[in-house]
Design an enzyme around this catalytic site. Structure first.
Site, mmCIF file in Angstrom:
data_model
loop_
_atom_site.group_PDB
_atom_site.id
_atom_site.type_symbol
_atom_site.label_atom_id
_atom_site.label_comp_id
_atom_site.label_asym_id
_atom_site.label_seq_id
_atom_site.Cartn_x
_atom_site.Cartn_y
_atom_site.Cartn_z
ATOM 1 N N ASP A 1 13.938 -10.252 51.839
ATOM 2 C CA ASP A 1 14.872 -10.463 52.949
ATOM 3 C C ASP A 1 14.155 -11.230 54.061
ATOM 4 O O ASP A 1 12.930 -11.260 54.126
ATOM 5 C CB ASP A 1 15.373 -9.104 53.454
ATOM 6 C CG ASP A 1 16.642 -9.234 54.287
ATOM 7 O OD1 ASP A 1 17.347 -10.260 54.162
ATOM 8 O OD2 ASP A 1 16.946 -8.298 55.059
ATOM 9 N N GLU A 2 14.922 -11.855 54.938
ATOM 10 C CA GLU A 2 14.373 -12.617 56.066
ATOM 11 C C GLU A 2 13.353 -13.657 55.597
ATOM 12 O O GLU A 2 12.279 -13.814 56.172
ATOM 13 C CB GLU A 2 13.746 -11.674 57.097
ATOM 14 C CG GLU A 2 14.748 -10.680 57.674
ATOM 15 C CD GLU A 2 14.140 -9.813 58.768
ATOM 16 O OE1 GLU A 2 13.775 -10.378 59.815
ATOM 17 O OE2 GLU A 2 14.015 -8.592 58.568
ATOM 18 N N ALA A 3 13.713 -14.369 54.529
ATOM 19 C CA ALA A 3 12.787 -15.312 53.894
ATOM 20 C C ALA A 3 12.347 -16.435 54.829
ATOM 21 O O ALA A 3 11.279 -17.024 54.641
ATOM 22 C CB ALA A 3 13.436 -15.905 52.652
ATOM 23 N N CYS B 1 34.924 -20.850 69.028
ATOM 24 C CA CYS B 1 36.226 -21.411 68.646
ATOM 25 C C CYS B 1 36.878 -20.722 67.455
ATOM 26 O O CYS B 1 38.057 -20.967 67.173
ATOM 27 C CB CYS B 1 36.083 -22.909 68.364
ATOM 28 S SG CYS B 1 35.274 -23.268 66.787
#
Ligand SMILES: [Zn+2]
Length: 205
Positions: free
Chosen positions: A91-93, A151
């Site tokens: 994770d969080e590469a 938006c």
């Protein structure tokens, strides 16, 4: 692994922050667990904390993870950390050095299913290594989108804000422990400040 060739593969889950990357990673890990496969999960030591931790999402699901050194050759320790793992998730590469590409390929060559999650763009909207290299060499790539907080259109970019204002183009790519906040935004609403960079009181340049 593939039944005929005995080789593994690499799956990349990318996209902007708040696009549900970790949630998707956990969904895949849950399915592997139900199938009785051995799973190992790693995350970077971005704030110099090592040892066991968890990866989690805002909806409360989490998974035990091992923290590894993310700089230089540090990621290489993942290759032999758990020889029995059939599925390796990272994770969080985006916080890892380019050595992560070698790690993922070495594991896949050995028959491991590798699942990598990380954001693919810096706050400037530029490619965030090593995700571009991973996305190019992976067998499967999913690019998720968040919703633009301005938006409401699909968002692919990470808007860094400092005291509510867009960050400057010359700010460092990775800031750890700083008082920055992020929003997901579309191409049109994404802002990177340029021009003169004024000093802020009480803030290191
Ligand atoms: Zn927008």
């Amino acid at each position: 692994m593939h039944a005929i060739t005995q080789s593994g593969w690499v799956e990349v889950i990318s996209g902007s922050m708040f696009s549900g990357k970790t949630e998707e990673l956990l969904r895949r890990l849950r399915r592997a667990e139900i199938a009785g496969q051995s799973v190992a999960v790693y995350k970077p030591a971005v704030d110099d904390r090592y040892g066991e931790t968890t990866i989690g999402t805002h909806n409360g699901r989490q998974w035990d993870a091992t923290v590894v050194d993310n700089e230089g050759d540090g990621p290489l320790e993942i290759v032999d950390a758990d020889p029995a793992a059939e599925v390796v998730a990272i994770d969080e590469a985006n916080f890892f050095s380019d050595a992560l590409v070698e790690v993922c390929n070495a594991l896949a060559d050995r028959g491991v299913r590798v699942i990598v999650s990380g954001t693919d763009q810096t706050f400037r909207g530029e490619p965030f290594a090593p995700l571009p290299q991973l996305m190019a060499t992976a067998e499967y790539v999913d690019k998720l989108r968040a919703i633009c907080t301005v938006c409401g259109e699909p968002a692919t970019r990470n808007q860094r804000l400092i005291e509510g204002e867009p960050a400057h183009v010359d700010d460092p790519t990775i800031l750890v422990g700083a008082a920055e906040s992020y929003e997901s935004r579309c191409r049109d609403c994404h802002v990177v400040r340029t021009g003169e960079r004024e000093e802020r009181p009480g803030r290191r340049a």
